[in-house]
Motif scaffolding. Structure first.
Motif, mmCIF file in Angstrom:
data_model
loop_
_atom_site.group_PDB
_atom_site.id
_atom_site.type_symbol
_atom_site.label_atom_id
_atom_site.label_comp_id
_atom_site.label_asym_id
_atom_site.label_seq_id
_atom_site.Cartn_x
_atom_site.Cartn_y
_atom_site.Cartn_z
ATOM 1 N N ASP A 1 -4.020 12.331 1.835
ATOM 2 C CA ASP A 1 -4.529 11.533 2.946
ATOM 3 C C ASP A 1 -5.285 10.271 2.488
ATOM 4 O O ASP A 1 -6.213 9.827 3.143
ATOM 5 C CB ASP A 1 -5.420 12.391 3.858
ATOM 6 N N SER A 2 -4.904 9.740 1.337
ATOM 7 C CA SER A 2 -5.541 8.508 0.860
ATOM 8 C C SER A 2 -4.471 7.463 0.554
ATOM 9 O O SER A 2 -3.276 7.728 0.646
ATOM 10 C CB SER A 2 -6.413 8.793 -0.363
ATOM 11 N N ARG A 3 -4.939 6.260 0.197
ATOM 12 C CA ARG A 3 -4.041 5.126 -0.028
ATOM 13 C C ARG A 3 -4.400 4.432 -1.333
ATOM 14 O O ARG A 3 -5.498 4.595 -1.840
ATOM 15 C CB ARG A 3 -4.183 4.100 1.091
ATOM 16 N N ILE A 4 -3.457 3.624 -1.823
ATOM 17 C CA ILE A 4 -3.704 2.771 -2.978
ATOM 18 C C ILE A 4 -2.964 1.459 -2.760
ATOM 19 O O ILE A 4 -1.853 1.446 -2.213
ATOM 20 C CB ILE A 4 -3.286 3.453 -4.303
ATOM 21 N N THR B 1 0.847 -1.182 0.000
ATOM 22 C CA THR B 1 0.000 0.000 0.000
ATOM 23 C C THR B 1 0.884 1.233 0.000
ATOM 24 O O THR B 1 1.867 1.300 0.740
ATOM 25 C CB THR B 1 -0.903 0.001 1.254
ATOM 26 N N LEU B 2 0.542 2.204 -0.832
ATOM 27 C CA LEU B 2 1.214 3.509 -0.823
ATOM 28 C C LEU B 2 0.274 4.508 -0.159
ATOM 29 O O LEU B 2 -0.924 4.502 -0.414
ATOM 30 C CB LEU B 2 1.514 3.979 -2.235
ATOM 31 N N GLY B 3 0.847 5.361 0.658
ATOM 32 C CA GLY B 3 0.051 6.386 1.322
ATOM 33 C C GLY B 3 -0.370 5.933 2.701
ATOM 34 O O GLY B 3 -0.102 4.803 3.095
ATOM 35 N N PRO B 4 -0.987 6.804 3.449
ATOM 36 C CA PRO B 4 -1.376 8.154 3.044
ATOM 37 C C PRO B 4 -0.218 9.145 3.137
ATOM 38 O O PRO B 4 0.721 8.950 3.902
ATOM 39 C CB PRO B 4 -2.464 8.508 4.050
ATOM 40 N N PHE C 1 -8.413 7.160 -21.564
ATOM 41 C CA PHE C 1 -7.659 6.693 -20.398
ATOM 42 C C PHE C 1 -8.594 5.980 -19.437
ATOM 43 O O PHE C 1 -9.751 6.382 -19.274
ATOM 44 C CB PHE C 1 -6.993 7.870 -19.672
ATOM 45 N N GLU C 2 -8.080 4.947 -18.793
ATOM 46 C CA GLU C 2 -8.800 4.231 -17.740
ATOM 47 C C GLU C 2 -7.832 3.963 -16.606
ATOM 48 O O GLU C 2 -6.643 3.744 -16.833
ATOM 49 C CB GLU C 2 -9.328 2.889 -18.250
ATOM 50 N N PHE C 3 -8.362 3.995 -15.389
ATOM 51 C CA PHE C 3 -7.529 3.603 -14.257
ATOM 52 C C PHE C 3 -8.376 2.887 -13.231
ATOM 53 O O PHE C 3 -9.547 3.191 -13.036
ATOM 54 C CB PHE C 3 -6.750 4.785 -13.662
ATOM 55 N N TYR C 4 -7.773 1.899 -12.625
ATOM 56 C CA TYR C 4 -8.406 1.059 -11.614
ATOM 57 C C TYR C 4 -7.556 1.147 -10.363
ATOM 58 O O TYR C 4 -6.331 1.028 -10.438
ATOM 59 C CB TYR C 4 -8.490 -0.392 -12.099
ATOM 60 N N ILE C 5 -8.197 1.368 -9.224
ATOM 61 C CA ILE C 5 -7.436 1.486 -7.983
ATOM 62 C C ILE C 5 -7.894 0.422 -6.994
ATOM 63 O O ILE C 5 -9.082 0.171 -6.834
ATOM 64 C CB ILE C 5 -7.541 2.898 -7.362
#
Length: 158
Positions: free
Chosen positions: A137-140, A37-40, A77-81
């Motif tokens: 302040d979020s994560r991925i 996980t990256l973030g927050p 463009f498309e992105f999935y998190i």
């Protein structure tokens, strides 16, 4: 006759080069390997999708995370998190064009796993830069199953 042949050969070569530029498509996953996980973070943070699945035309740079338009045209463009459970932090990623926030994919998964996706079509000029930014302040989350991806392709030139 020889002059005509040279002109025709030059035209064919120019058409080949033009055709190559029109072939633009990429898809990349966030992590080069493993899971995590990256973030927050306390600021909006550019994301670099390091595991390149496809990069036709080499317009996506896995070292910077930037897609740079090689020709004027309509691009999709498309992105999935990926969002792993966290009560205090959502997963939120923004598509950015030349510094401007275009759209966001958002998921607040308090436990377990969830995901969010977004897609949009943009008119880009040569040299326009598109990338993804992790919202403050979020994560991925990503893993070897490539749950977080960023993709784009040229629909047609203009």
């Amino acid at each position: 006759m020889k002059a005509r042949t040279n002109v025709t050969e030059n035209q064919v070569e120019a058409l080949k080069r033009d055709g190559e530029v029109k072939q633009v498509a990429f898809s990349a996953s966030l992590l080069a390997s493993g899971s995590g996980t990256l973030g927050p973070f306390n600021t909006h943070t550019p994301l670099t999708f390091r595991y390149v699945i496809t990069n036709i035309g080499n317009a996506y740079n896995p070292n910077t995370g930037f897609f740079i338009a090689p020709v004027r045209g309509a691009y999709h463009f498309e992105f999935y998190i990926g969002a792993d459970g966290a009560n205090s932090h959502a997963s939120a990623v923004v598509l950015v064009k030349n510094g401007e926030h275009i759209c966001i994919a958002y998921e607040h998964q308090t436990s377990g796993y969830g995901s969010s996706a977004k897609g949009t079509t943009l008119l880009l000029e040569v040299g326009d830069v598109v990338f993804l930014r992790l919202w403050v302040d979020s994560r991925i989350y990503d893993n070897d199953n490539h749950r977080s991806t960023f993709s784009g392709h040229l629909l047609f030139t203009m």
